[in-house]
Design an enzyme around this catalytic site. Sequence first.
Site, PDB file in Angstrom:
ATOM      1  N   CYS A 117       0.831  -1.202   0.000  1.00 55.36           N
ATOM      2  CA  CYS A 117       0.000   0.000   0.000  1.00 55.36           C
ATOM      3  C   CYS A 117       0.875   1.266   0.000  1.00 55.36           C
ATOM      4  CB  CYS A 117      -1.007  -0.029   1.144  1.00 55.36           C
ATOM      5  SG  CYS A 117      -2.334   1.203   0.946  1.00 55.36           S
ATOM      6  N   HIS A 203      -3.720  -4.784   0.972  1.00 58.36           N
ATOM      7  CA  HIS A 203      -3.182  -5.133   2.284  1.00 58.36           C
ATOM      8  C   HIS A 203      -3.375  -6.628   2.554  1.00 58.36           C
ATOM      9  CE1 HIS A 203      -2.366  -1.176   4.172  1.00 58.36           C
ATOM     10  NE2 HIS A 203      -3.343  -0.733   3.409  1.00 58.36           N
ATOM     11  N   GLU A 205      -2.002  -8.280   4.777  1.00 52.81           N
ATOM     12  CA  GLU A 205      -1.895  -8.486   6.230  1.00 52.81           C
ATOM     13  C   GLU A 205      -3.182  -8.155   6.970  1.00 52.81           C
ATOM     14  OE1 GLU A 205      -0.957  -4.064   5.931  1.00 52.81           O
ATOM     15  OE2 GLU A 205      -1.027  -5.842   4.653  1.00 52.81           O
TER      16      GLU A 205
END
Length: 255
Positions: A117, A203, A205
């Site tokens: 990002c 993202h 994560e």
Amino acid sequence: MGSQTPTTPIRLAILEADTPLPQTRAKYSSYGGVFESLFAQAAAPAPLDSVLSISYHHIVGPSAGPYPSLDDVDAILITGSKHNAFEDGEGNWIANLAEFVRKALESETRVKVVGVCFGHQVVARALGVPVGRNAHGWEVSVTEVRLSDKGREVFGKDTLKIHQMHRDAVASLPAGAESLAETDLCPIQGFLIPGKVITVQGHPEFTGPIVKEILDSRKAMGILTDEMYKSGVDRVENEHDGVAIAQAFLRFLRE
């Protein structure tokens, strides 16, 4: 790096470009902790410490600590952030980060770079590509991206879903980079420079609860419209391919 075997942990420095909101911080401590959780899932059944030796470096603001020595790491990962990658930041910390990435990519130690990002955007900036506000606005929550041929090869999938939380975008591919994915709203969803760089605009994560907390916060601040907020919440618990993306990162680091 090239002489390492699969049993030698990769020395990964996670450059934390932001601090999580309270619920996420209580669970993971930092965005480095969020990535550690993801990489643990990606490395399973192997224990994470047999795959990665992770260090955290909070880099925001003029009082941030020093960057790791490029002689002491095999790779760096730049996290997401609420800050704008096209600005210089208080104390020039964002400009300094872009310069550090440029030095890492030019280093004779062959340090690899992963950008997520904001990190994806900073890497593009370091490589001379403009970054700015996306005229199409926000992408939020679980979003399907269209993989290129190289993207299908890298991620080992025909389709890919990933959490998004951005309204800035990279304008074009850096020199020597191959596109990994695109959406109608954001054509540069990630890129690869073999042996050097891998990035994603989304993202991998993030989890549903992490994104829900961000959506709630940005709705309360008036950043997201009611419509965008509802759309994001409706998709926030959808399945996504974060672990598969992290596994691709690990393969890239092992190459």
